[in-house]
Scaffold this motif. Structure first.
Motif, PDB file in Angstrom:
ATOM      1  N   ALA A 105      22.329  -2.266 -20.666  1.00 38.75           N
ATOM      2  CA  ALA A 105      21.741  -3.459 -19.665  1.00 38.75           C
ATOM      3  C   ALA A 105      22.252  -3.390 -18.357  1.00 38.75           C
ATOM      4  O   ALA A 105      21.613  -3.597 -17.303  1.00 38.75           O
ATOM      5  CB  ALA A 105      21.987  -4.799 -20.334  1.00 38.75           C
ATOM      6  N   PHE A 106      23.277  -2.888 -18.306  1.00 41.99           N
ATOM      7  CA  PHE A 106      23.984  -2.459 -17.276  1.00 41.99           C
ATOM      8  C   PHE A 106      24.024  -0.903 -17.260  1.00 41.99           C
ATOM      9  O   PHE A 106      24.306  -0.435 -18.278  1.00 41.99           O
ATOM     10  CB  PHE A 106      25.457  -2.924 -17.051  1.00 41.99           C
ATOM     11  CG  PHE A 106      26.387  -2.632 -15.696  1.00 41.99           C
ATOM     12  CD1 PHE A 106      26.546  -3.348 -14.831  1.00 41.99           C
ATOM     13  CD2 PHE A 106      26.994  -1.171 -15.680  1.00 41.99           C
ATOM     14  CE1 PHE A 106      27.265  -3.194 -13.699  1.00 41.99           C
ATOM     15  CE2 PHE A 106      27.490  -0.885 -14.420  1.00 41.99           C
ATOM     16  CZ  PHE A 106      27.750  -1.657 -13.433  1.00 41.99           C
ATOM     17  N   ASP A 107      23.577  -0.333 -16.038  1.00 39.99           N
ATOM     18  CA  ASP A 107      23.573   1.058 -16.154  1.00 39.99           C
ATOM     19  C   ASP A 107      23.851   1.655 -14.647  1.00 39.99           C
ATOM     20  O   ASP A 107      23.201   1.259 -13.727  1.00 39.99           O
ATOM     21  CB  ASP A 107      21.861   1.551 -16.664  1.00 39.99           C
ATOM     22  CG  ASP A 107      21.917   2.997 -16.949  1.00 39.99           C
ATOM     23  OD1 ASP A 107      22.728   3.889 -16.078  1.00 39.99           O
ATOM     24  OD2 ASP A 107      21.245   3.492 -17.701  1.00 39.99           O
ATOM     25  N   THR A 114      16.620   1.061  -8.417  1.00 41.60           N
ATOM     26  CA  THR A 114      16.771  -0.018  -7.317  1.00 41.60           C
ATOM     27  C   THR A 114      16.290   0.689  -5.935  1.00 41.60           C
ATOM     28  O   THR A 114      15.918  -0.440  -5.284  1.00 41.60           O
ATOM     29  CB  THR A 114      18.379  -0.338  -7.253  1.00 41.60           C
ATOM     30  OG1 THR A 114      18.847   1.165  -7.378  1.00 41.60           O
ATOM     31  CG2 THR A 114      18.944  -1.061  -8.394  1.00 41.60           C
ATOM     32  N   ASP A 155      24.493   4.242  -8.601  1.00 40.12           N
ATOM     33  CA  ASP A 155      24.213   2.920  -7.634  1.00 40.12           C
ATOM     34  C   ASP A 155      25.636   2.009  -8.216  1.00 40.12           C
ATOM     35  O   ASP A 155      25.468   1.339  -9.108  1.00 40.12           O
ATOM     36  CB  ASP A 155      23.083   2.122  -7.765  1.00 40.12           C
ATOM     37  CG  ASP A 155      22.960   0.911  -7.129  1.00 40.12           C
ATOM     38  OD1 ASP A 155      24.015   0.651  -6.491  1.00 40.12           O
ATOM     39  OD2 ASP A 155      21.680   0.293  -6.963  1.00 40.12           O
ATOM     40  N   GLY A 157      26.309  -0.607  -6.660  1.00 41.93           N
ATOM     41  CA  GLY A 157      26.188  -1.978  -6.048  1.00 41.93           C
ATOM     42  C   GLY A 157      26.494  -3.057  -7.018  1.00 41.93           C
ATOM     43  O   GLY A 157      26.829  -4.108  -6.330  1.00 41.93           O
ATOM     44  N   SER A 221      25.981 -13.706 -10.520  1.00 45.57           N
ATOM     45  CA  SER A 221      24.981 -12.808 -10.116  1.00 45.57           C
ATOM     46  C   SER A 221      23.626 -13.746 -10.250  1.00 45.57           C
ATOM     47  O   SER A 221      23.620 -14.547 -11.067  1.00 45.57           O
ATOM     48  CB  SER A 221      24.944 -11.617 -11.085  1.00 45.57           C
ATOM     49  OG  SER A 221      25.556 -10.869 -10.787  1.00 45.57           O
ATOM     50  N   GLN A 225      19.422 -14.423  -4.955  1.00 47.53           N
ATOM     51  CA  GLN A 225      20.310 -13.704  -3.882  1.00 47.53           C
ATOM     52  C   GLN A 225      19.637 -12.832  -3.110  1.00 47.53           C
ATOM     53  O   GLN A 225      19.472 -13.035  -1.674  1.00 47.53           O
ATOM     54  CB  GLN A 225      21.529 -12.801  -4.496  1.00 47.53           C
ATOM     55  CG  GLN A 225      22.583 -13.847  -5.394  1.00 47.53           C
ATOM     56  CD  GLN A 225      23.408 -13.093  -6.185  1.00 47.53           C
ATOM     57  OE1 GLN A 225      23.352 -12.237  -6.284  1.00 47.53           O
ATOM     58  NE2 GLN A 225      24.291 -13.926  -6.793  1.00 47.53           N
ATOM     59  N   HIS A 237      16.784  -8.358  -7.139  1.00 45.53           N
ATOM     60  CA  HIS A 237      17.458  -7.310  -6.902  1.00 45.53           C
ATOM     61  C   HIS A 237      18.099  -6.875  -8.326  1.00 45.53           C
ATOM     62  O   HIS A 237      18.788  -5.682  -8.187  1.00 45.53           O
ATOM     63  CB  HIS A 237      18.508  -7.134  -5.971  1.00 45.53           C
ATOM     64  CG  HIS A 237      19.877  -8.195  -6.160  1.00 45.53           C
ATOM     65  ND1 HIS A 237      19.503  -9.404  -6.815  1.00 45.53           N
ATOM     66  CD2 HIS A 237      21.108  -7.757  -5.967  1.00 45.53           C
ATOM     67  CE1 HIS A 237      20.672 -10.013  -6.769  1.00 45.53           C
ATOM     68  NE2 HIS A 237      21.664  -9.023  -6.531  1.00 45.53           N
ATOM     69  N   ILE A 238      18.136  -7.557  -9.370  1.00 45.49           N
ATOM     70  CA  ILE A 238      18.702  -7.175 -10.447  1.00 45.49           C
ATOM     71  C   ILE A 238      17.659  -6.659 -11.663  1.00 45.49           C
ATOM     72  O   ILE A 238      16.729  -7.066 -11.911  1.00 45.49           O
ATOM     73  CB  ILE A 238      19.567  -8.114 -11.201  1.00 45.49           C
ATOM     74  CG1 ILE A 238      20.358  -8.840 -10.330  1.00 45.49           C
ATOM     75  CG2 ILE A 238      20.421  -7.551 -12.532  1.00 45.49           C
ATOM     76  CD1 ILE A 238      21.258  -9.873 -10.674  1.00 45.49           C
ATOM     77  N   PRO A 241      17.350  -2.030 -17.160  1.00 44.63           N
ATOM     78  CA  PRO A 241      17.045  -0.547 -17.006  1.00 44.63           C
ATOM     79  C   PRO A 241      16.140  -0.335 -18.352  1.00 44.63           C
ATOM     80  O   PRO A 241      15.774   1.005 -18.553  1.00 44.63           O
ATOM     81  CB  PRO A 241      18.395   0.182 -17.226  1.00 44.63           C
ATOM     82  CG  PRO A 241      19.284  -1.128 -16.713  1.00 44.63           C
ATOM     83  CD  PRO A 241      18.599  -2.353 -17.065  1.00 44.63           C
ATOM     84  N   ASP A 265      32.545  -8.705 -11.526  1.00 42.13           N
ATOM     85  CA  ASP A 265      31.490  -8.163 -10.672  1.00 42.13           C
ATOM     86  C   ASP A 265      30.332  -7.485 -11.671  1.00 42.13           C
ATOM     87  O   ASP A 265      29.091  -7.826 -11.868  1.00 42.13           O
ATOM     88  CB  ASP A 265      31.855  -7.472  -9.613  1.00 42.13           C
ATOM     89  CG  ASP A 265      30.626  -7.110  -8.586  1.00 42.13           C
ATOM     90  OD1 ASP A 265      29.605  -7.521  -8.514  1.00 42.13           O
ATOM     91  OD2 ASP A 265      30.912  -6.324  -7.541  1.00 42.13           O
ATOM     92  N   THR A 269      26.686  -8.963 -13.550  1.00 41.77           N
ATOM     93  CA  THR A 269      25.225  -8.454 -13.332  1.00 41.77           C
ATOM     94  C   THR A 269      24.739  -7.848 -15.080  1.00 41.77           C
ATOM     95  O   THR A 269      23.513  -8.240 -15.279  1.00 41.77           O
ATOM     96  CB  THR A 269      25.617  -7.031 -12.611  1.00 41.77           C
ATOM     97  OG1 THR A 269      26.184  -7.340 -11.650  1.00 41.77           O
ATOM     98  CG2 THR A 269      24.156  -6.444 -12.504  1.00 41.77           C
ATOM     99  N   VAL A 273      21.567  -9.497 -16.924  1.00 42.11           N
ATOM    100  CA  VAL A 273      20.350  -8.667 -17.571  1.00 42.11           C
ATOM    101  C   VAL A 273      20.042  -9.287 -19.072  1.00 42.11           C
ATOM    102  O   VAL A 273      19.004  -9.247 -19.654  1.00 42.11           O
ATOM    103  CB  VAL A 273      20.551  -7.297 -17.391  1.00 42.11           C
ATOM    104  CG1 VAL A 273      19.465  -6.449 -18.151  1.00 42.11           C
ATOM    105  CG2 VAL A 273      20.617  -6.980 -16.023  1.00 42.11           C
TER     106      VAL A 273
HETATM  107  P1  AMP Z   1      25.073  -8.127  -8.418  1.00 43.31           P
HETATM  108  O1  AMP Z   1      24.646  -8.881  -7.143  1.00 43.31           O
HETATM  109  O2  AMP Z   1      26.552  -7.822  -8.271  1.00 43.31           O
HETATM  110  O3  AMP Z   1      24.648  -8.665  -9.644  1.00 43.31           O
HETATM  111  O4  AMP Z   1      24.404  -6.640  -8.293  1.00 43.31           O
HETATM  112  C1  AMP Z   1      23.312  -6.442  -8.176  1.00 43.31           C
HETATM  113  C2  AMP Z   1      23.223  -4.670  -7.357  1.00 43.31           C
HETATM  114  O5  AMP Z   1      23.384  -3.857  -8.521  1.00 43.31           O
HETATM  115  C3  AMP Z   1      21.619  -4.411  -7.073  1.00 43.31           C
HETATM  116  O6  AMP Z   1      21.644  -4.622  -5.764  1.00 43.31           O
HETATM  117  C4  AMP Z   1      21.777  -2.940  -7.474  1.00 43.31           C
HETATM  118  O7  AMP Z   1      22.516  -2.147  -6.415  1.00 43.31           O
HETATM  119  C5  AMP Z   1      22.733  -2.890  -8.854  1.00 43.31           C
HETATM  120  N1  AMP Z   1      22.140  -3.220  -9.983  1.00 43.31           N
HETATM  121  C6  AMP Z   1      20.653  -3.850 -10.295  1.00 43.31           C
HETATM  122  N2  AMP Z   1      20.588  -3.725 -11.480  1.00 43.31           N
HETATM  123  C7  AMP Z   1      21.543  -2.974 -12.262  1.00 43.31           C
HETATM  124  C8  AMP Z   1      21.906  -2.834 -13.471  1.00 43.31           C
HETATM  125  N3  AMP Z   1      21.247  -3.148 -14.342  1.00 43.31           N
HETATM  126  N4  AMP Z   1      22.903  -2.157 -13.757  1.00 43.31           N
HETATM  127  C9  AMP Z   1      23.864  -1.819 -12.794  1.00 43.31           C
HETATM  128  N5  AMP Z   1      23.574  -2.154 -11.622  1.00 43.31           N
HETATM  129  C10 AMP Z   1      22.542  -2.734 -10.981  1.00 43.31           C
END
Ligand code: AMP
Ligand code: MG
Length: 315
Positions: A105-107, A114, A155, A157, A221, A225, A237-238, A241, A265, A269, A273
């Motif tokens: 779910a996090f990748d 992205t 990424d 982020g 998250s 945002q 933005h989330i 995957p 953090d 995220t 998901v």
């Molecule tokens: P956050 O605001 O901390 O929740 O992170 C969102 C940022 O993480 C996005 O702008 C992307 O750069 C990155 N991101 C988005 N979806 C994922 C995901 N499923 N797993 C890991 N990073 C992600």
């Protein structure tokens, strides 16, 4: 039909309530790093430490930015042979652990998606074919820091700001600071005890809840945002995957509490998901807690949250 891009750089995802816990001699300095506004609050006698903190944020941005040519992540993504620093190793090792524990779910290799979704500039969602093509390049299972057989695009982020906030906290503690609010675009780290507001995801100018935190980090998250709207639908933005599309898990926001901001953090995220089921992720990372606000406005928390953090709900 609304094709106008709506892009919000949220100044403070979590609002540190300016409460009695702050002193008159406290000063706040603002900077802009990681594509977001950062605020650092310390007693005025520690003003010089704030400029050290800003320098450190600049260094972290120059290390973790995937778009800045010459950054370590840029070099990794462009197959330039480099030694990997301790900072990048820590963040990528931890990101891999969360990728595994969240079952993808996090990748950490989500960058092709992205980049495709690029909610900062897009006004129309990508096509299914474009999504399928980007999706085929994502998959943490085959990524290894010591060299992958395929090309990967990293990424960081969802986790790098948290890591940077932890580094600023460590720097302040080394310098003998015992009260500070370090707010890197909503990744909040506290040295000392403060009241922290959690934004209302349905009306981000307001607070939904308030908690008390001591020497902890809180990270939120949410789909409010960064996003654009098309045909009345919000694209944020989330990314999930598993589908290649914006996560739709029934949650409006996820706030995670931990001693480590990197952990809070990444987990916020991941849980965003995963949806409600994601709460179980906190059991895999001892010392973490979470507060979920569902799209219906219900609040779900890990066990004991209310008492532990003196939760007050405003709605
Ligand atoms: P956050 O605001 O901390 O929740 O992170 C969102 C940022 O993480 C996005 O702008 C992307 O750069 C990155 N991101 C988005 N979806 C994922 C995901 N499923 N797993 C890991 N990073 C992600
Ligand atoms: Mg995150």
């Amino acid at each position: 039909m609304n094709k106008k891009p709506i892009f919000l750089i949220l100044l403070l995802l979590i609002m540190v309530a300016l409460c009695s816990c702050q002193k008159e001699s406290d000063i706040t300095r603002q900077g802009f790093y990681f594509d977001t506004v950062i605020n650092i609050t310390v007693d005025e006698k520690h003003l010089s430490s704030v400029s050290d903190a800003m320098d450190l944020c600049a260094e972290m941005e120059n290390t973790f930015s995937p778009t800045k040519e010459g950054s370590e992540i840029y070099k990794i993504n462009n197959n330039q042979n480099i030694g990997i620093s301790k900072d990048v190793r820590t963040v990528l090792d931890f990101s891999m652990a969360v990728s595994k524990e969240s079952d993808g779910a996090f990748d950490v290799t989500v960058a092709p998606l992205t980049k495709l979704w690029n909610v900062k500039e897009r006004t129309i969602p990508p096509t299914d074919d474009e999504i399928a093509s980007a999706l085929s390049k994502v998959g943490y299972e085959n990524f290894s820091l010591t060299g992958s057989s395929e090309d990967f695009d990293i990424d960081p982020g969802a986790v790098a700001k948290g890591y940077a906030a932890d580094r600023v906290r460590d720097l302040f503690i080394e310098q003998g600071i015992d009260k500070a609010i370090i707010d890197l675009g909503g990744n909040v780290v506290l040295i000392g005890e403060y009241s922290v507001g959690i934004r209302d995801p349905f009306n981000p100018d307001n607070l939904y809840a308030k908690i008390m935190l001591k020497d902890k980090s809180a990270v939120t998250s949410g789909a409010y945002q960064r996003y654009f709207e098309y045909n009345g639908k919000r694209y944020h933005h989330i990314i999930d995957p598993r589908t290649g599309k914006c996560a739709e898990s029934g949650l409006a926001s996820v706030t995670v509490i931990s001693e480590s901001s990197m952990e809070a953090d990444a987990l916020s995220t991941a849980i965003y998901v995963m949806g409600e089921d994601g709460l179980s992720l906190c059991e895999k990372f001892p010392g973490t807690d979470a507060l979920l606000i569902t799209e219906k406005g219900d609040v779900i928390t890990t066990k004991g949250f209310e008492e532990k953090y003196s939760l007050t709900l405003f709605n």
